[in-house]
Design a protein around this motif. Structure first.
Motif, PDB file in Angstrom:
ATOM      1  N   LEU A 162       5.053  27.492 -14.627  1.00 28.22           N
ATOM      2  CA  LEU A 162       6.422  27.693 -14.167  1.00 28.22           C
ATOM      3  C   LEU A 162       6.728  26.777 -12.998  1.00 28.22           C
ATOM      4  CD1 LEU A 162       6.589  31.604 -14.223  1.00 28.22           C
ATOM      5  CD2 LEU A 162       7.427  30.020 -15.977  1.00 28.22           C
ATOM      6  N   ILE A 163       7.898  26.172 -13.056  1.00 23.71           N
ATOM      7  CA  ILE A 163       8.404  25.312 -11.997  1.00 23.71           C
ATOM      8  C   ILE A 163       9.548  26.053 -11.310  1.00 23.71           C
ATOM      9  CG2 ILE A 163       9.459  23.084 -11.472  1.00 23.71           C
ATOM     10  CD1 ILE A 163       8.396  22.326 -14.425  1.00 23.71           C
ATOM     11  N   GLU A 164       9.414  26.293 -10.018  1.00 23.43           N
ATOM     12  CA  GLU A 164      10.479  26.990  -9.305  1.00 23.43           C
ATOM     13  C   GLU A 164      11.635  26.023  -9.015  1.00 23.43           C
ATOM     14  OE1 GLU A 164      11.306  29.643  -5.268  1.00 23.43           O
ATOM     15  OE2 GLU A 164       9.245  29.142  -5.858  1.00 23.43           O
ATOM     16  N   ILE A 165      12.853  26.470  -9.367  1.00 22.17           N
ATOM     17  CA  ILE A 165      14.046  25.689  -9.107  1.00 22.17           C
ATOM     18  C   ILE A 165      14.561  26.047  -7.716  1.00 22.17           C
ATOM     19  CG2 ILE A 165      16.379  25.128  -9.897  1.00 22.17           C
ATOM     20  CD1 ILE A 165      14.162  24.408 -11.879  1.00 22.17           C
ATOM     21  N   PRO A 166      14.805  25.067  -6.850  1.00 26.29           N
ATOM     22  CA  PRO A 166      15.360  25.396  -5.534  1.00 26.29           C
ATOM     23  C   PRO A 166      16.653  26.200  -5.673  1.00 26.29           C
ATOM     24  CG  PRO A 166      14.696  23.087  -5.627  1.00 26.29           C
ATOM     25  CD  PRO A 166      14.592  23.617  -7.026  1.00 26.29           C
ATOM     26  N   ASN A 167      16.851  27.180  -4.800  1.00 28.29           N
ATOM     27  CA  ASN A 167      18.039  28.029  -4.883  1.00 28.29           C
ATOM     28  C   ASN A 167      19.319  27.208  -4.871  1.00 28.29           C
ATOM     29  OD1 ASN A 167      16.540  30.391  -5.006  1.00 28.29           O
ATOM     30  ND2 ASN A 167      16.579  30.712  -2.790  1.00 28.29           N
ATOM     31  N   SER A 168      19.301  26.103  -4.149  1.00 26.66           N
ATOM     32  CA  SER A 168      20.497  25.266  -4.051  1.00 26.66           C
ATOM     33  C   SER A 168      20.841  24.551  -5.348  1.00 26.66           C
ATOM     34  CB  SER A 168      20.314  24.232  -2.930  1.00 26.66           C
ATOM     35  OG  SER A 168      19.173  23.415  -3.181  1.00 26.66           O
ATOM     36  N   ASP A 169      19.908  24.548  -6.298  1.00 33.66           N
ATOM     37  CA  ASP A 169      20.125  23.835  -7.555  1.00 33.66           C
ATOM     38  C   ASP A 169      20.235  24.751  -8.764  1.00 33.66           C
ATOM     39  OD1 ASP A 169      20.065  21.069  -6.620  1.00 33.66           O
ATOM     40  OD2 ASP A 169      17.963  21.457  -6.139  1.00 33.66           O
TER      41      ASP A 169
ATOM     42  N   VAL B 154      16.726  16.741  -9.415  1.00 27.98           N
ATOM     43  CA  VAL B 154      16.066  17.896  -8.817  1.00 27.98           C
ATOM     44  C   VAL B 154      14.553  17.758  -8.954  1.00 27.98           C
ATOM     45  CG1 VAL B 154      15.756  20.410  -8.919  1.00 27.98           C
ATOM     46  CG2 VAL B 154      18.028  19.403  -9.275  1.00 27.98           C
ATOM     47  N   THR B 155      13.841  18.101  -7.902  1.00 29.13           N
ATOM     48  CA  THR B 155      12.391  18.217  -7.944  1.00 29.13           C
ATOM     49  C   THR B 155      12.023  19.649  -7.590  1.00 29.13           C
ATOM     50  OG1 THR B 155      12.017  15.901  -7.348  1.00 29.13           O
ATOM     51  CG2 THR B 155      10.201  17.442  -6.961  1.00 29.13           C
ATOM     52  N   GLY B 156      11.371  20.328  -8.522  1.00 33.25           N
ATOM     53  CA  GLY B 156      10.887  21.676  -8.273  1.00 33.25           C
ATOM     54  C   GLY B 156       9.425  21.636  -7.870  1.00 33.25           C
ATOM     55  N   LYS B 157       8.811  22.805  -7.821  1.00 30.26           N
ATOM     56  CA  LYS B 157       7.388  22.844  -7.496  1.00 30.26           C
ATOM     57  C   LYS B 157       6.662  23.800  -8.434  1.00 30.26           C
ATOM     58  CE  LYS B 157       7.758  26.345  -3.821  1.00 30.26           C
ATOM     59  NZ  LYS B 157       7.450  26.651  -2.404  1.00 30.26           N
ATOM     60  N   LEU B 158       5.425  23.463  -8.732  1.00 31.40           N
ATOM     61  CA  LEU B 158       4.591  24.276  -9.599  1.00 31.40           C
ATOM     62  C   LEU B 158       4.186  25.550  -8.855  1.00 31.40           C
ATOM     63  CD1 LEU B 158       3.073  24.159 -12.394  1.00 31.40           C
ATOM     64  CD2 LEU B 158       1.112  23.281 -11.107  1.00 31.40           C
ATOM     65  N   VAL B 159       4.609  26.717  -9.365  1.00 30.34           N
ATOM     66  CA  VAL B 159       4.301  27.971  -8.674  1.00 30.34           C
ATOM     67  C   VAL B 159       3.455  28.916  -9.522  1.00 30.34           C
ATOM     68  CG1 VAL B 159       6.332  27.878  -7.186  1.00 30.34           C
ATOM     69  CG2 VAL B 159       6.480  29.022  -9.417  1.00 30.34           C
ATOM     70  N   TYR B 160       3.309  28.609 -10.807  1.00 34.06           N
ATOM     71  CA  TYR B 160       2.451  29.419 -11.683  1.00 34.06           C
ATOM     72  C   TYR B 160       1.820  28.500 -12.710  1.00 34.06           C
ATOM     73  CZ  TYR B 160       0.875  32.629 -15.308  1.00 34.06           C
ATOM     74  OH  TYR B 160       0.099  33.296 -16.237  1.00 34.06           O
ATOM     75  N   ASN B 161       0.539  28.705 -12.963  1.00 35.82           N
ATOM     76  CA  ASN B 161      -0.176  27.948 -13.982  1.00 35.82           C
ATOM     77  C   ASN B 161      -1.230  28.867 -14.574  1.00 35.82           C
ATOM     78  OD1 ASN B 161      -2.501  26.262 -14.988  1.00 35.82           O
ATOM     79  ND2 ASN B 161      -1.069  24.605 -14.539  1.00 35.82           N
ATOM     80  N   SER B 162      -1.119  29.151 -15.867  1.00 36.65           N
ATOM     81  CA  SER B 162      -2.027  30.104 -16.509  1.00 36.65           C
ATOM     82  C   SER B 162      -3.480  29.649 -16.439  1.00 36.65           C
ATOM     83  CB  SER B 162      -1.614  30.337 -17.967  1.00 36.65           C
ATOM     84  OG  SER B 162      -1.651  29.124 -18.706  1.00 36.65           O
ATOM     85  N   TRP B 163      -3.728  28.338 -16.469  1.00 36.82           N
ATOM     86  CA  TRP B 163      -5.106  27.848 -16.354  1.00 36.82           C
ATOM     87  C   TRP B 163      -5.695  28.233 -15.000  1.00 36.82           C
ATOM     88  CZ3 TRP B 163      -5.724  22.158 -18.476  1.00 36.82           C
ATOM     89  CH2 TRP B 163      -5.454  22.156 -19.859  1.00 36.82           C
TER      90      TRP B 163
ATOM     91  N   THR C 292      14.428  31.543  -9.875  1.00 39.93           N
ATOM     92  CA  THR C 292      14.665  30.956 -11.190  1.00 39.93           C
ATOM     93  C   THR C 292      13.605  29.901 -11.463  1.00 39.93           C
ATOM     94  OG1 THR C 292      17.051  31.332 -10.984  1.00 39.93           O
ATOM     95  CG2 THR C 292      16.328  29.729 -12.635  1.00 39.93           C
ATOM     96  N   TYR C 293      13.069  29.920 -12.685  1.00 40.78           N
ATOM     97  CA  TYR C 293      11.969  29.025 -13.039  1.00 40.78           C
ATOM     98  C   TYR C 293      12.254  28.304 -14.351  1.00 40.78           C
ATOM     99  CZ  TYR C 293       9.655  32.262  -9.835  1.00 40.78           C
ATOM    100  OH  TYR C 293       9.343  33.053  -8.752  1.00 40.78           O
ATOM    101  N   LEU C 294      11.731  27.103 -14.450  1.00 39.01           N
ATOM    102  CA  LEU C 294      11.729  26.334 -15.683  1.00 39.01           C
ATOM    103  C   LEU C 294      10.300  26.294 -16.196  1.00 39.01           C
ATOM    104  CD1 LEU C 294      13.361  24.380 -17.573  1.00 39.01           C
ATOM    105  CD2 LEU C 294      12.639  22.524 -16.036  1.00 39.01           C
ATOM    106  N   GLY C 295      10.110  26.587 -17.475  1.00 37.91           N
ATOM    107  CA  GLY C 295       8.762  26.636 -18.031  1.00 37.91           C
ATOM    108  C   GLY C 295       8.298  25.305 -18.591  1.00 37.91           C
ATOM    109  N   GLN C 296       7.009  25.026 -18.431  1.00 43.60           N
ATOM    110  CA  GLN C 296       6.369  23.913 -19.115  1.00 43.60           C
ATOM    111  C   GLN C 296       4.959  24.358 -19.505  1.00 43.60           C
ATOM    112  OE1 GLN C 296       6.160  20.437 -16.525  1.00 43.60           O
ATOM    113  NE2 GLN C 296       4.275  21.132 -15.551  1.00 43.60           N
TER     114      GLN C 296
END
Length: 289
Positions: free
Chosen positions: A147-154, A117-126, A79-83
């Protein structure tokens, strides 16, 4: 506003050479599909919209840049959150060409404010465009998704609905024309927490960049901190994400990167072959029309 927000604001108020745009970091009527390759139908595992702490419109903090998240996405069980991709940019504010601008690396932590929650940057179009050697000018200018990956636990804290408007109910794949309505939800810290200023309704001026971008006017223009926020078309379909504020030839209009183009690019050039935007659990209501 936090000190980091002020730092991001100072970094982003610069005119882009040759493009006459301000980067907003701190940032159509179509038959909306339900399911298929672009949209994940809403399941029963999301948090209730009223209590979810991770959803479109939350504030993300990438180093010192505060932005507004756009949509919820899934791919390969994650699951990802977009920015916006430029939210992790490290160069000057006028560096809006994603094929040459510098960015923080994948794996960079991204704080999702008010969620714990702190996610991590896993995709960046640039970063992806630079990796594959992209040369198309419109793609380089307007492909602005991260895209920021949301930890499975969250993931239990996530709801995919757009605040105030509901949706998305599909993905816009046909663009906009002049006069088409649009809706968005910005969450810039510059609004000092006044939630009534966050929902934005407006009108498209039409498409730019071979369909890669949409010029829009909203009743309250996007400001630094709104960068990356979701835009819906008048039927509630996901249209794109806020990228820049134009100062010419249409002063105070916003450029919205086209989400359908961005998703196709990510699927074609990365390992996110099944990347999809998630439908909202809340019914779309064109409340601001």
């Amino acid at each position: 506003m936090s000190l980091s927000g002020r730092t991001a604001l100072a970094r982003t108020l610069g005119v882009a050479t040759g493009l006459a745009t301000l980067t907003l970091a701190a940032a159509a009527p179509a038959t909306a599909g339900t399911g298929g390759p672009n949209l994940v139908a809403t399941g029963g595992h999301w948090a209730p919209a009223a209590s979810a702490t991770i959803h479109p419109g939350v504030v993300t903090l990438t180093k010192d840049a505060e932005c507004t998240a756009n949509f919820i996405y899934t791919a390969s069980g994650h699951t990802y959150l977009g920015q916006a991709a430029h939210c992790s940019g490290t160069g000057q504010a006028n560096e809006t060409d994603g094929c040459s601008a510098h960015s923080l690396p994948l794996g960079t932590p991204v704080k999702i404010e008010d969620s714990g929650v702190t996610g991590k940057l896993v995709y960046n179009s640039w970063l992806l465009m630079q990796k594959v050697g992209e040369k198309d000018k419109d793609t380089c200018t307007f492909n602005d998704l991260a895209l920021i990956e949301i930890p499975n636990s969250d993931v239990s804290k996530v709801n995919p609905s757009i605040p105030f408007f509901g949706g998305p109910i599909g993905l816009n794949t046909t663009g906009t024309k002049a006069g088409d309505p649009v809706e968005s939800y910005g969450n810039s810290p510059l609004r000092q927490g006044v939630s009534s200023l966050s929902p934005k309704t407006g009108t498209s001026i039409g498409d730019d960049g071979g369909g890669w971008s949409h010029s829009v006017y909203t009743l309250t223009p996007g400001v630094p901190g709104d960068s990356g926020s979701a835009f819906l078309d008048g039927k509630g379909a996901a249209l794109g994400d806020l990228s820049t504020l134009s100062v010419a030839p249409n002063p105070l209009s916003n450029q919205v990167s086209d989400l359908a183009h961005e998703l196709r690019y990510a699927r074609a050039h990365s390992n996110l072959k099944d990347l999809q935007v998630v439908a909202g659990t809340e019914k779309f209501t064109d409340s601001g029309a």
